[in-house]
Design an enzyme around this catalytic site. Structure first.
Site, PDB file in Angstrom:
ATOM      1  N   ILE A 134       0.883  -1.164   0.000  1.00  0.00           N
ATOM      2  CA  ILE A 134       0.000   0.000   0.000  1.00  0.00           C
ATOM      3  C   ILE A 134       0.922   1.215   0.000  1.00  0.00           C
ATOM      4  O   ILE A 134       1.214   1.799   1.030  1.00  0.00           O
ATOM      5  CB  ILE A 134      -0.914   0.027   1.246  1.00  0.00           C
ATOM      6  CG1 ILE A 134      -1.593  -1.335   1.484  1.00  0.00           C
ATOM      7  CG2 ILE A 134      -1.941   1.145   1.148  1.00  0.00           C
ATOM      8  CD1 ILE A 134      -2.664  -1.697   0.508  1.00  0.00           C
ATOM      9  N   HIS A 137       0.084   5.082   1.475  1.00  0.00           N
ATOM     10  CA  HIS A 137      -0.069   5.467   2.884  1.00  0.00           C
ATOM     11  C   HIS A 137       1.094   4.874   3.687  1.00  0.00           C
ATOM     12  O   HIS A 137       1.241   3.650   3.787  1.00  0.00           O
ATOM     13  CB  HIS A 137      -1.423   4.985   3.426  1.00  0.00           C
ATOM     14  CG  HIS A 137      -1.832   5.621   4.714  1.00  0.00           C
ATOM     15  ND1 HIS A 137      -3.073   6.176   4.922  1.00  0.00           N
ATOM     16  CD2 HIS A 137      -1.159   5.772   5.894  1.00  0.00           C
ATOM     17  CE1 HIS A 137      -3.153   6.651   6.159  1.00  0.00           C
ATOM     18  NE2 HIS A 137      -1.992   6.409   6.775  1.00  0.00           N
ATOM     19  N   LEU A 138       1.882   5.762   4.242  1.00  0.00           N
ATOM     20  CA  LEU A 138       3.079   5.388   4.988  1.00  0.00           C
ATOM     21  C   LEU A 138       2.769   4.390   6.107  1.00  0.00           C
ATOM     22  O   LEU A 138       1.788   4.553   6.829  1.00  0.00           O
ATOM     23  CB  LEU A 138       3.668   6.670   5.595  1.00  0.00           C
ATOM     24  CG  LEU A 138       5.002   6.570   6.327  1.00  0.00           C
ATOM     25  CD1 LEU A 138       6.110   6.226   5.350  1.00  0.00           C
ATOM     26  CD2 LEU A 138       5.296   7.894   7.025  1.00  0.00           C
ATOM     27  N   HIS A 139       3.586   3.366   6.227  1.00  0.00           N
ATOM     28  CA  HIS A 139       3.436   2.428   7.343  1.00  0.00           C
ATOM     29  C   HIS A 139       4.783   1.799   7.658  1.00  0.00           C
ATOM     30  O   HIS A 139       5.529   1.444   6.760  1.00  0.00           O
ATOM     31  CB  HIS A 139       2.380   1.359   7.045  1.00  0.00           C
ATOM     32  CG  HIS A 139       2.565   0.638   5.750  1.00  0.00           C
ATOM     33  ND1 HIS A 139       2.272   1.201   4.522  1.00  0.00           N
ATOM     34  CD2 HIS A 139       3.010  -0.612   5.474  1.00  0.00           C
ATOM     35  CE1 HIS A 139       2.525   0.332   3.556  1.00  0.00           C
ATOM     36  NE2 HIS A 139       2.989  -0.789   4.110  1.00  0.00           N
ATOM     37  N   GLN A 140       5.055   1.709   8.933  1.00  0.00           N
ATOM     38  CA  GLN A 140       6.301   1.096   9.394  1.00  0.00           C
ATOM     39  C   GLN A 140       6.015  -0.324   9.874  1.00  0.00           C
ATOM     40  O   GLN A 140       5.212  -0.542  10.775  1.00  0.00           O
ATOM     41  CB  GLN A 140       6.891   1.928  10.535  1.00  0.00           C
ATOM     42  CG  GLN A 140       7.974   1.210  11.320  1.00  0.00           C
ATOM     43  CD  GLN A 140       9.250   2.033  11.404  1.00  0.00           C
ATOM     44  OE1 GLN A 140       9.956   2.198  10.423  1.00  0.00           O
ATOM     45  NE2 GLN A 140       9.511   2.576  12.566  1.00  0.00           N
TER      46      GLN A 140
END
Ligand SMILES: [Zn+2]
Length: 178
Positions: A134, A137-140
């Site tokens: 995805i 949308h930034l995600h760690q």
């Protein structure tokens, strides 16, 4: 004539457990994949509006939240996301970046306390070319690792079906976080 299927050459059974991960097929097939990069199509924008159980939300911060990955690489695989629909790490405000770091550290402590993880892989894939599923949308990712993984968390029965497993994992981690 017997219906038994004979497969010569399969060899002797070994002692290894098989981790059957049919849930990853949905990911591989691209199900639930956003049609475009807008926030209206974005699961990470949709999740915070859901209940904790339904959305598999483990912790809600002021600017960011921690959620279980629906297609985990390992049990307890979490992601820390800003609520804002931003794609790139450089777009975070100082406060968002600081809270992502806080939640990442808290997630490590919580997962370690619940599951005794031996190590972690932590990181962000920036852009589809880098492997972001995805990308909009930034995600760690916070991925716990065990010596000799992939074993299930010892605390969770391995006969449970996956949706139960994720719901159980979520409540375990959320309780430990509180
Ligand atoms: Zn989004």
């Amino acid at each position: 004539m017997s219906d038994e299927i004979v497969q010569p050459g399969v060899g002797d059974p070994d002692d290894l457990e098989r981790l059957w991960t049919p849930h990853r097929m949905a990911y591989i097939r691209g199900e639930n994949k956003p049609a475009d990069g807008t926030s209206g199509e974005c699961p990470f924008c949709r999740i915070p509006a859901l209940g904790d159980e339904e959305g598999l939300v483990v912790h809600r911060g002021e600017l960011t939240y921690a959620v279980l990955n629906l297609y985990p690489y390992a049990p307890g695989h979490l992601m820390v996301c800003p609520y804002r629909h931003i794609a790139d790490y450089t777009e975070t405000t100082d406060a968002e970046a600081a809270e992502m770091a806080d939640l990442t550290r808290a997630a490590m402590r919580v997962v370690r306390s619940v599951s005794g993880a031996d190590g972690f892989n932590i990181g962000m894939n920036q852009g589809p070319i880098a492997g972001a599923g995805i990308a909009a949308h930034l995600h760690q990712h916070v991925v716990p690792r065990w010596l000799g993984d992939q074993n299930f968390m010892p605390i969770i029965g391995r006969t449970k079906t996956l949706p139960e497993l994720l719901v159980d994992t979520r409540s375990l981690l959320a309780d430990a976080w509180a």
